[in-house]
Every structure is written in C-alpha cells, then in structure tokens.
Write a protein that holds these residues in place. Structure first.
Motif, PDB file in Angstrom:
ATOM      1  N   MET A   1      25.558  22.780 -26.782  1.00 43.24           N
ATOM      2  CA  MET A   1      26.171  21.986 -25.752  1.00 43.24           C
ATOM      3  C   MET A   1      25.638  20.560 -25.872  1.00 43.24           C
ATOM      4  O   MET A   1      24.461  20.345 -26.094  1.00 43.24           O
ATOM      5  CB  MET A   1      25.859  22.589 -24.385  1.00 43.24           C
ATOM      6  CG  MET A   1      26.577  21.897 -23.288  1.00 43.24           C
ATOM      7  SD  MET A   1      26.591  22.708 -21.654  1.00 43.24           S
ATOM      8  CE  MET A   1      25.185  23.739 -21.604  1.00 43.24           C
ATOM      9  N   ASP A  36      35.311  21.417 -24.419  1.00 44.29           N
ATOM     10  CA  ASP A  36      35.066  22.619 -23.630  1.00 44.29           C
ATOM     11  C   ASP A  36      33.562  22.905 -23.572  1.00 44.29           C
ATOM     12  O   ASP A  36      32.868  22.877 -24.584  1.00 44.29           O
ATOM     13  CB  ASP A  36      35.808  23.797 -24.272  1.00 44.29           C
ATOM     14  CG  ASP A  36      35.738  25.072 -23.454  1.00 44.29           C
ATOM     15  OD1 ASP A  36      35.466  24.998 -22.238  1.00 44.29           O
ATOM     16  OD2 ASP A  36      35.950  26.147 -24.040  1.00 44.29           O
ATOM     17  N   ASP A  37      33.061  23.151 -22.363  1.00 43.39           N
ATOM     18  CA  ASP A  37      31.662  23.529 -22.128  1.00 43.39           C
ATOM     19  C   ASP A  37      30.667  22.418 -22.464  1.00 43.39           C
ATOM     20  O   ASP A  37      29.523  22.697 -22.810  1.00 43.39           O
ATOM     21  CB  ASP A  37      31.318  24.816 -22.881  1.00 43.39           C
ATOM     22  CG  ASP A  37      30.154  25.563 -22.245  1.00 43.39           C
ATOM     23  OD1 ASP A  37      29.923  25.403 -21.028  1.00 43.39           O
ATOM     24  OD2 ASP A  37      29.450  26.294 -22.964  1.00 43.39           O
ATOM     25  N   THR A  58      38.109  27.491 -22.250  1.00 41.97           N
ATOM     26  CA  THR A  58      37.510  28.787 -21.958  1.00 41.97           C
ATOM     27  C   THR A  58      36.497  28.676 -20.830  1.00 41.97           C
ATOM     28  O   THR A  58      36.453  29.501 -19.930  1.00 41.97           O
ATOM     29  CB  THR A  58      36.823  29.356 -23.218  1.00 41.97           C
ATOM     30  OG1 THR A  58      37.811  29.475 -24.237  1.00 41.97           O
ATOM     31  CG2 THR A  58      36.199  30.704 -22.948  1.00 41.97           C
ATOM     32  N   ASN A  59      35.654  27.636 -20.868  1.00 39.44           N
ATOM     33  CA  ASN A  59      34.569  27.474 -19.894  1.00 39.44           C
ATOM     34  C   ASN A  59      34.741  26.295 -18.957  1.00 39.44           C
ATOM     35  O   ASN A  59      33.990  26.164 -18.010  1.00 39.44           O
ATOM     36  CB  ASN A  59      33.236  27.309 -20.637  1.00 39.44           C
ATOM     37  CG  ASN A  59      32.941  28.512 -21.492  1.00 39.44           C
ATOM     38  OD1 ASN A  59      32.811  29.612 -20.990  1.00 39.44           O
ATOM     39  ND2 ASN A  59      32.867  28.320 -22.795  1.00 39.44           N
ATOM     40  N   ALA A  62      30.969  21.585 -18.513  1.00 31.82           N
ATOM     41  CA  ALA A  62      29.706  22.098 -17.978  1.00 31.82           C
ATOM     42  C   ALA A  62      29.187  21.249 -16.831  1.00 31.82           C
ATOM     43  O   ALA A  62      28.500  21.743 -15.938  1.00 31.82           O
ATOM     44  CB  ALA A  62      28.659  22.177 -19.080  1.00 31.82           C
TER      45      ALA A  62
END
Length: 73
Positions: A1, A36-37, A58-59, A62
């Motif tokens: 990340m 994403d994320d 998907t996530n 963050a």
C-alpha cells in the motif's frame, strides 16, 4: 500500500498529479485501477475534482486526508 500526495489542482484521474513524495520526485500510480486500496493526501491549496468511479474497486481507497489552513482544501 502506498500514500500519494496531490501535486497541484487537477482531476483525480490525472495520474501525474499524484506522487509518493509530498514534494514530487517519487512515483505516480500506474493506473486508475492501481489506486484501489491506496491512501491519498490532498495538500493545502490544491483542488482535486473526483472524476473516477471507485465503485468497482475491490477495497476502495484506504484513506483520504485533506490538508489546509483555516479553510481546508
């Protein structure tokens, strides 16, 4: 990340406007899908217009921080 910092005022989808270093010189996301994320920081005085449909992530993202002085953003 990774954490990405805005580099100026622009569209969210402008990959070059995001950098892993607050002052630039790091790397930008490889694509919108690669966001994403990840964590994003919009730096003071920057206006970033969200033009990305993140519902397919998907996530999701963050985290999102908007830095500013007396008037954030």
């Amino acid at each position: 990340m990774a954490t990405y910092y805005s580099q100026g005022s622009d569209l969210w989808s402008t990959l070059a406007n995001w950098n892993t270093n607050a002052g630039g010189g790091g790397s930008s996301p490889a694509s919108v899908a690669a966001m994403d994320d990840q964590t994003f920081i919009i730096q003071a005085t920057h206006t970033v217009t969200c033009d990305v449909d993140m519902s397919g992530f998907t996530n999701g993202i963050a985290g999102l921080t908007i830095n500013g002085g007396a008037t954030p953003g």
